[in-house]
Design an enzyme around this catalytic site. Structure first.
Site, PDB file in Angstrom:
ATOM      1  CG  HIS A 102      -8.235  82.464-178.110  1.00  0.00           C
ATOM      2  ND1 HIS A 102      -6.887  82.252-178.134  1.00  0.00           N
ATOM      3  CD2 HIS A 102      -8.566  82.956-179.330  1.00  0.00           C
ATOM      4  CE1 HIS A 102      -6.406  82.608-179.319  1.00  0.00           C
ATOM      5  NE2 HIS A 102      -7.402  83.042-180.066  1.00  0.00           N
ATOM      6  CG  ASP A 105      -6.733  79.951-175.483  1.00  0.00           C
ATOM      7  OD1 ASP A 105      -7.036  79.232-176.437  1.00  0.00           O
ATOM      8  OD2 ASP A 105      -6.291  81.118-175.602  1.00  0.00           O
TER       9      ASP A 105
HETATM   10  C1  XUL Z   1      -4.524  83.249-185.521  1.00  0.00           C
HETATM   11  C2  XUL Z   1      -4.174  84.219-184.480  1.00  0.00           C
HETATM   12  C3  XUL Z   1      -5.006  84.212-183.252  1.00  0.00           C
HETATM   13  C4  XUL Z   1      -5.338  85.573-182.748  1.00  0.00           C
HETATM   14  C5  XUL Z   1      -6.326  85.592-181.628  1.00  0.00           C
HETATM   15  O1  XUL Z   1      -3.740  83.276-186.635  1.00  0.00           O
HETATM   16  O2  XUL Z   1      -3.229  84.957-184.617  1.00  0.00           O
HETATM   17  O3  XUL Z   1      -4.349  83.488-182.282  1.00  0.00           O
HETATM   18  O4  XUL Z   1      -4.198  86.225-182.314  1.00  0.00           O
HETATM   19  O5  XUL Z   1      -7.469  84.895-181.910  1.00  0.00           O
END
Ligand code: XUL
Ligand code: CO
Length: 473
Positions: A102, A105
């Site tokens: 993300h 992150d």
């Molecule tokens: C949340 C989840 C996230 C997604 C990406 O449950 O799985 O980490 O994979 O935003």
């Protein structure tokens, strides 16, 4: 600088090995069904669970974090740089070809969009040079439009147009990063795209806005020449009590309603399937049946716990059945097997990060090979063919399949048909023979599916009408 001085390159040593820092089942070069295991699996490490959040370092609603990592720093940009380098050392040592992240992150937000973008650009430049040095690739990136307080009521489904615009700015930058790093996919997980209380929510407006948001993303990707695959990650609840991207079937209906279906596939997560009261293989089958299987977030939940525990996948039966569906779907394409999983709070050593990924990769490798053998032996295929044979082999069945049947023609046939049979599935027998593929090697001949056929001929096929009339007597 090394972040993992006690661990060297993880190699395949086979089941005879007692070295915990070795693969016992995952041999990247082993060829199964015409491709190497590395090509089939396309493993990825999730940046957030391994390098970023405190939640991944043992923090939970009842306790503080239990782990300290060598890349931690009081200077958030310094930590961002350290994490970036640690990521590549970790992936190189594991021999994992992909990572996923993300935006939040990798770099701190700072005090303005401009500052955030500057921070991101600095880390993205490190990623780019490390990707060139190591050959490691980006499976996907995504935008975290759910953590910051501004997203308290959602991003692309927020009741506030200013928040919606902010989310758009964030995804716009995310797509630019995807293009810059050659991300194979771009993921949308609707973190807070849902509602807490329906009666203060304009459901229709929020759904329309979400669709418009996706269209803007498609248009912008085209404008900048980003050609990666768009993925949506379904999840039924958590953090909102009701999430709009509930499960695959719900997302497919949404995409088709708004004409978006040709532009998206699914990023399916095992624990999200559990929360939706589905199995992982169910979600994969539904996505594949719409040609929308994109990528997998490989983890597992706990059937006794109602939230997203993001455990590393070690349930061999569940993983084998997921792999079975992947193979039947023709593979993962631009997707991969991304470990959206975190070490347990009590696995406090830095080395546990390696052991956990090795566990997940060995489970997938073992499951994949068992699934390949099930397919090679046509174990389920023959059972399915047998089960649906009245559609393929009888005259009336053929009229149903080719669409010429009507209620009138079927009713006419049903009235004159006195041979209706109930045929046993021998389900318990099927499952125990399936276990041999998963936990050992199938031993006996004839193969179990042939035995099932034999059973059907010998002991099954009782006449339903006869049975019913007997019971009535
Ligand atoms: C949340 C989840 C996230 C997604 C990406 O449950 O799985 O980490 O994979 O935003
Ligand atoms: Co996920």
């Amino acid at each position: 600088m090394t972040y993992f001085p006690t661990v060297g390159k993880i190699k395949f040593e086979g089941v005879e090995s007692n070295n915990p820092f070795a693969y016992r089942h995952y041999n990247p070069e082993e060829v199964v069904m015409g491709k190497t295991m590395a090509e089939h699996m396309r493993f990825a490490v999730a940046y957030w669970h391994t390098f970023a959040s405190d939640g991944a370092k043992g923090q939970d609603p009842f306790g503080m974090k239990t782990m300290t990592r060598p890349w931690e720093s009081t200077d958030s940009m310094e930590e961002a740089r350290q994490k970036a380098y640690a990521n590549f050392e970790f992936l190189e040592k594991l021999g994992v070809p992909f990572f996923a992240f993300h935006d939040l992150d990798v770099a701190p937000e700072g005090n303005s969009i401009e500052e955030y973008h500057r921070n991101l650009d600095e880390i993205v430049a490190i990623f780019k040079s490390e990707m060139e040095r190591t050959g490691i690739k980006l499976l996907w990136n995504t935008s975290n439009a759910f953590s910051h307080p501004r997203f308290v009521n959602g991003a692309a489904t927020s009741p506030n147009a200013d928040v919606y615009a902010h989310a758009a700015a964030q995804v716009k930058k995310g797509l630019e990063i995807a293009k810059e790093l050659g991300a194979e996919n771009y993921v949308f997980w609707g973190g807070r795209e849902g509602y807490e209380f329906l009666q203060n929510t304009d459901y229709k407006l929020e759904m329309d806005n979400l669709a418009k948001f996706y269209w803007m993303a498609i248009n912008y990707a085209q404008e900048i020449g980003y050609t990666g695959q768009f993925l949506i990650e379904p999840k039924p609840k958590e953090p909102t009590k009701h999430q709009y991207d509930y499960d695959t079937a719900t997302v497919v209906a949404f995409l088709k309603t708004y004409g978006l279906d040709k532009h998206f596939k699914m990023n399916l997560e095992a624990n999200h399937a559990t929360l939706a009261m589905h199995t992982f293989d169910h979600e994969i089958r539904v996505a594949a049946s719409h040609d929308m299987l994109g990528s997998l977030d490989a983890n597992q939940g706990d059937l006794l716990i109602g939230w997203d525990t993001d455990e590393f996948p070690t349930d061999l039966t569940a993983v084998t059945l997921a792999c079975y569906e992947i193979i039947k779907a023709g593979g993962l394409g631009t997707g991969g097997v991304n470990f959206d999983a975190k070490v347990r709070r009590s696995s406090t050593d830095l080395e546990d990060l390696f052991l956990a990924h090795i566990a997940g990769m060995d489970t997938f490798a073992r499951g994949f090979k068992a699934a390949a053998k099930l397919i090679e032996d046509k174990f389920f295929e023959d059972i399915v063919a047998n089960r649906y044979s009245t559609f393929h082999n009888s005259e009336i069945g053929k009229t149903i399949l080719d669409g010429t049947a009507t209620f009138a023609s079927l009713a006419e046939y049903a009235k004159t048909n006195n041979t209706l049979k109930v045929v046993s599935d021998h389900l318990e027998y099927t499952k125990v023979r399936m276990n041999e593929y998963i936990y050992s090697q199938p031993t006996s001949t004839p193969k179990s599916n042939e035995i099932i056929k034999h059973l059907n001929e010998k002991i099954s096929g009782a006449d339903l009408l006869a049975k019913t009339s007997q019971e009535a007597v």
